[in-house]
Write a protein that holds these residues in place. Structure first.
Motif, short mmCIF file in Angstrom:
data_model
loop_
_atom_site.label_atom_id
_atom_site.label_comp_id
_atom_site.label_asym_id
_atom_site.label_seq_id
_atom_site.Cartn_x
_atom_site.Cartn_y
_atom_site.Cartn_z
N ILE A 150 0.85 -1.19 0.00
CA ILE A 150 0.00 0.00 0.00
C ILE A 150 0.88 1.24 0.00
N PHE A 151 0.67 2.10 -0.97
CA PHE A 151 1.41 3.36 -1.03
C PHE A 151 0.74 4.40 -0.14
N VAL A 152 -0.50 4.72 -0.40
CA VAL A 152 -1.33 5.56 0.48
C VAL A 152 -2.73 4.97 0.48
N MET A 153 -3.44 5.13 1.59
CA MET A 153 -4.78 4.54 1.70
C MET A 153 -5.67 5.47 2.52
N GLU A 154 -6.90 5.58 2.10
CA GLU A 154 -7.89 6.35 2.85
C GLU A 154 -8.18 5.65 4.17
N ASN A 155 -8.56 6.43 5.17
CA ASN A 155 -8.99 5.85 6.44
C ASN A 155 -10.09 4.81 6.18
N PRO A 156 -10.11 3.70 6.94
CA PRO A 156 -11.12 2.65 6.69
C PRO A 156 -12.55 3.15 6.68
N ASN A 157 -12.82 4.24 7.36
CA ASN A 157 -14.15 4.82 7.37
C ASN A 157 -14.19 6.16 6.63
N GLY A 158 -13.13 6.45 5.89
CA GLY A 158 -13.07 7.69 5.13
C GLY A 158 -12.98 8.93 5.99
N VAL A 159 -12.52 8.78 7.25
CA VAL A 159 -12.56 9.89 8.20
C VAL A 159 -11.45 10.91 7.92
N ASN A 160 -11.81 12.16 7.98
CA ASN A 160 -10.85 13.27 7.89
C ASN A 160 -11.28 14.33 8.90
N ILE A 161 -10.35 14.75 9.76
CA ILE A 161 -10.63 15.74 10.81
C ILE A 161 -9.67 16.91 10.62
N LYS A 162 -10.21 18.12 10.45
CA LYS A 162 -9.34 19.27 10.21
C LYS A 162 -9.90 20.53 10.88
N PRO A 163 -9.01 21.37 11.47
CA PRO A 163 -9.45 22.71 11.88
C PRO A 163 -9.80 23.50 10.62
N THR A 164 -10.84 24.30 10.69
CA THR A 164 -11.25 25.04 9.49
C THR A 164 -10.47 26.33 9.33
N ARG A 165 -9.83 26.81 10.39
CA ARG A 165 -9.09 28.07 10.29
C ARG A 165 -7.63 27.82 10.66
N GLU A 166 -7.09 28.61 11.59
CA GLU A 166 -5.68 28.48 11.93
C GLU A 166 -5.42 27.20 12.71
N ILE A 167 -4.18 26.70 12.63
CA ILE A 167 -3.83 25.45 13.30
C ILE A 167 -2.82 25.66 14.42
N THR A 168 -2.32 26.87 14.59
CA THR A 168 -1.46 27.19 15.73
C THR A 168 -1.89 28.52 16.32
N ARG A 169 -1.59 28.71 17.59
CA ARG A 169 -1.93 29.98 18.24
C ARG A 169 -0.95 30.22 19.39
N ARG A 170 -0.55 31.47 19.56
CA ARG A 170 0.27 31.89 20.70
C ARG A 170 -0.66 32.57 21.70
N LEU A 171 -0.67 32.10 22.93
CA LEU A 171 -1.62 32.58 23.92
C LEU A 171 -0.93 33.09 25.17
N ASN A 172 -1.57 34.06 25.81
CA ASN A 172 -1.17 34.53 27.13
C ASN A 172 -2.20 34.06 28.16
N ARG A 173 -1.85 34.21 29.40
CA ARG A 173 -2.75 33.81 30.49
C ARG A 173 -4.08 34.55 30.37
N GLY A 174 -5.18 33.80 30.53
CA GLY A 174 -6.52 34.37 30.47
C GLY A 174 -7.14 34.36 29.09
N GLU A 175 -6.36 34.05 28.06
CA GLU A 175 -6.88 34.06 26.71
C GLU A 175 -7.47 32.70 26.32
N THR A 176 -8.41 32.73 25.38
CA THR A 176 -9.08 31.52 24.90
C THR A 176 -8.94 31.43 23.38
#
Length: 675
Positions: free
Chosen positions: A468-494
């Motif tokens: 197998i070179f590449v294969m889809e997940n057995p259930n075709g599952v894909n999970i992705k953030p829709t916007r940014e994937i990293t964030r720098r945070l300070n105390r109290g921030e969400t």
């Protein structure tokens, strides 16, 4: 009394008054029609059905209570996620890039004052000098381009092909847009998240100008994956990709504006490889195509094939045009010179396969000719004879078409496409025998070489027929953030993290989604002059982060996750580095159509799972069936409030960072730097 009218079996029941069902006279309406098809081929749409009022001769006309209710009904539908830049129209480009990033950021000991050489010449690259860092009492290390200015831009890059519709072939010559330069009016900036987490590098302020086509800024984008492309070497042997959106488009030619459906935004993805420190440049190829509201900003949310070695391959099954479209730009190995035709990668006969959930597929294709078995699992060959072999026999697929391949399956019927829409797909490599011999084989043996080729000897077994070179997940599952994937945070921030979950390219609704943190070990370098050794532990302490409770996806497969900083991380890494890195993981749990519980993980928390032992441990600890790290979802925390502001010719981005990226002055989180 009972009356039959025009053989339509309309029954009138008279019980002193007319019988009502849910406010409507039961004998006045026809049956509902069948639901229509979805109003759109991708994204959220609407289905419609209607009924007709049937007048009964024995009843008085113009009754106020006749045919109460609506004759139309509507319901939401969502056939599949839109295919983003793999759709038509799209243009491909190829050329070179410059990344003048400071390599001092790659060396954690550079942040320990005792390790820095204050008497060394720290002038910039233009003088030919490099900054020096003492590793121990008896040796020193000269870092390449230690004080780079952080600039990133394209050069010698041009449009190489255009694909205007799915009916005709892509053109690489006979179109005025082909050969146009792809320019950056201003240099962008490349910014590392942290020396201990270089898998998440931002490009900020990139602007695209293609004369005769458009001018548009690209949204901030973060490195998605770093895949080793060559057998020997470090990061310079890897390929990475970035994806973002072109916004506020200024169209130059109305003809091309119409070709791109008058779009105000487009999607852009490009691959970088062959980086050379001496020239601070490398090879670039990419695609500009359509986008949609359900298109993730920095990643691909529809169907993908995966491998722990070859990375992620986005793909699109087009029923309308009877084609398969793959982005293989980041998956195919090459030589140190960038040659994909090298003979030592054991790519022989590459074909597309499908693993349907039942044997119904044999009702639509000749299974006797197209069946193969690997490790007891049956696959059906959608293509035969190595239709993807161009990726290891030529350069054109990469240099002209941005790593994107279109494969025709014009023999496929609607029934075949129905099966493909709910079946696992992949690419297999028939590495040890010819295609004809392979199909005659009664049973092929499976090899883990497909997942871990550097851990096995391909020539050790004469019985090995495929892997197998590449294969889809057995259930075709894909999970992705829709916007940014990293964030720098300070105390109290969400940080709110909108997340898209899909199965075979369709949104998963009512699934449980949660964030997790695992203690992460990094193989990090010690700073020898420290009296206390450095710590390789990331994602600790955990108690300073508050993760959201269990969330559920809506009808569009979306859920909003969140992480809040409730404390200070301290200095757990030591070695002069303030703050801490927290790679996060997303856990998805849902019930499949057959009732099975599916549980899959995705994110930076699973970094290192290309090692089979680590993968086994992670799956056991989190009770997962599969885990992936194709997006590096990561939080960086500082002890003190810190704002790192970048202004790139009008595009302003506020980043929180442990150091000032382009000069060494103050390593604390209280620093501010405005380039």
């Amino acid at each position: 009394m009972t009356m039959f009218v025009n053989k339509m079996e309309i029954v009138l029941l008279y019980l002193g008054s007319f019988l009502f069902i849910e406010g409507t006279l039961a004998d006045d309406w026809s049956e509902w029609s069948s639901w229509s098809g979805c109003s759109v081929t991708c994204g959220p749409g609407v289905r419609h059905r209607q009924r007709f009022c049937i007048q009964v001769d024995s009843l008085p006309r113009n009754r106020k209570d006749s045919c109460r209710g609506s004759k139309n009904q509507y319901k939401d539908c969502y056939e599949q996620l839109c295919p983003s830049y793999l759709d038509w129209p799209r243009v491909h480009f190829n050329g070179k890039f410059v990344s003048d990033s400071p390599s001092a950021n790659n060396y954690r000991c550079a942040f320990q004052p005792s390790e820095y050489c204050p008497t060394c010449d720290t002038s910039r690259r233009e003088t030919g000098a490099m900054a020096s860092y003492v590793k121990d009492a008896n040796s020193s290390q000269i870092l390449e381009n230690a004080l780079g200015n952080g600039h990133f831009y394209f050069y010698e890059t041009e449009v190489t092909s255009a694909c205007w519709d799915g009916e005709s072939d892509c053109v690489s010559t006979d179109d005025p847009i082909v050969g146009k330069q792809v320019k950056n009016p201003h240099h962008a900036r490349m910014v590392d998240l942290d020396p201990d987490w270089q898998q998440a590098t931002d490009i900020i302020g990139l602007k695209i100008h293609i004369p005769g086509l458009l001018v548009a800024p690209m949204t901030r984008t973060t490195l998605n994956s770093l895949i080793k492309r060559q057998k020997e070497g470090g990061d310079t042997t890897a390929v990475v990709y970035y994806k973002g959106k072109l916004t506020n488009i200024k169209w130059i030619d109305p003809v091309y504006k119409e070709k791109f459906r008058n779009a105000t935004e487009l999607s852009m993805r490009f691959h970088l490889d062959q980086f050379q420190f001496e020239e601070m440049s490398g090879r670039l190829t990419g695609t500009i195509g359509m986008t949609s509201p359900d298109d993730c900003d920095m990643s691909y949310g529809a169907r993908v094939m995966k491998s722990y070695v070859h990375g992620e391959v986005p793909f699109y099954v087009s029923r309308e045009h009877k084609k398969l479209v793959f982005d293989l730009g980041g998956a195919i190995p090459c030589s140190s010179s960038g040659n994909f035709s090298a003979s030592d990668f054991n790519l022989k006969v590459l074909d597309v396969v499908v693993s349907p959930s039942n044997d119904e597929f044999c009702n639509f294709i000749d299974c006797k000719d197209r069946t193969l078995t690997c490790d007891g699992k049956t696959y059906f060959m959608l293509t035969q004879g190595g239709v993807l072999d161009t990726v290891h026999t030529s350069q054109n697929w990469y240099s002209t078409y941005g790593g994107v391949l279109e494969i025709s399956i014009d023999w496929a019927t609607d029934a075949v496409f129905d099966m493909l829409s709910k079946s696992q797909m992949g690419i297999i490599n028939q590495s040890s025998t010819s295609d004809a011999q392979f199909r005659k084989s009664k049973k092929s043996t499976y090899s883990a070489c497909g997942l871990f080729p550097d851990r096995c000897d391909h020539g050790s077994s004469s019985e090995e027929h495929c892997w197998i070179f590449v294969m889809e997940n057995p259930n075709g599952v894909n999970i992705k953030p829709t916007r940014e994937i990293t964030r720098r945070l300070n105390r109290g921030e969400t940080w709110i993290i909108p997340t898209l979950s899909s199965s075979y390219g369709r949104p998963i609704k009512n699934a449980s989604v949660e964030l997790r943190i695992l203690k992460t070990l990094n193989d990090l370098e010690e700073c020898k002059q420290n009296t206390v050794s450095c710590s390789p532990v990331l994602a600790s302490p955990k108690h300073i982060l508050k993760l959201n409770d269990l969330m559920h996806t809506d009808a569009h497969g979306l859920a909003e996750l969140s992480v809040k900083v409730v404390g200070k991380p301290g200095f757990p890494r030591r070695c002069g580095l303030d703050g801490q890195i927290y790679p996060l993981g997303i856990i998805l749990t849902y019930s499949a159509a057959d009732g099975r519980i599916v549980r899959v993980g995705e994110g930076g928390m699973f970094d290192g799972i290309s090692d089979p032992f680590n993968l086994k441990q992670v799956k056991k600890q989190c009770n997962l069936q599969q885990a992936y790290n194709s997006v590096q979802i990561t939080v960086f925390l500082c002890n003190r409030s810190f704002t790192f502001t970048i202004i790139c010719h009008g595009q302003r981005s506020r980043l929180r960072h442990s150091i000032s990226t382009w000069f060494h002055k103050d390593w604390s989180c209280s620093s501010n730097f405005l380039p």
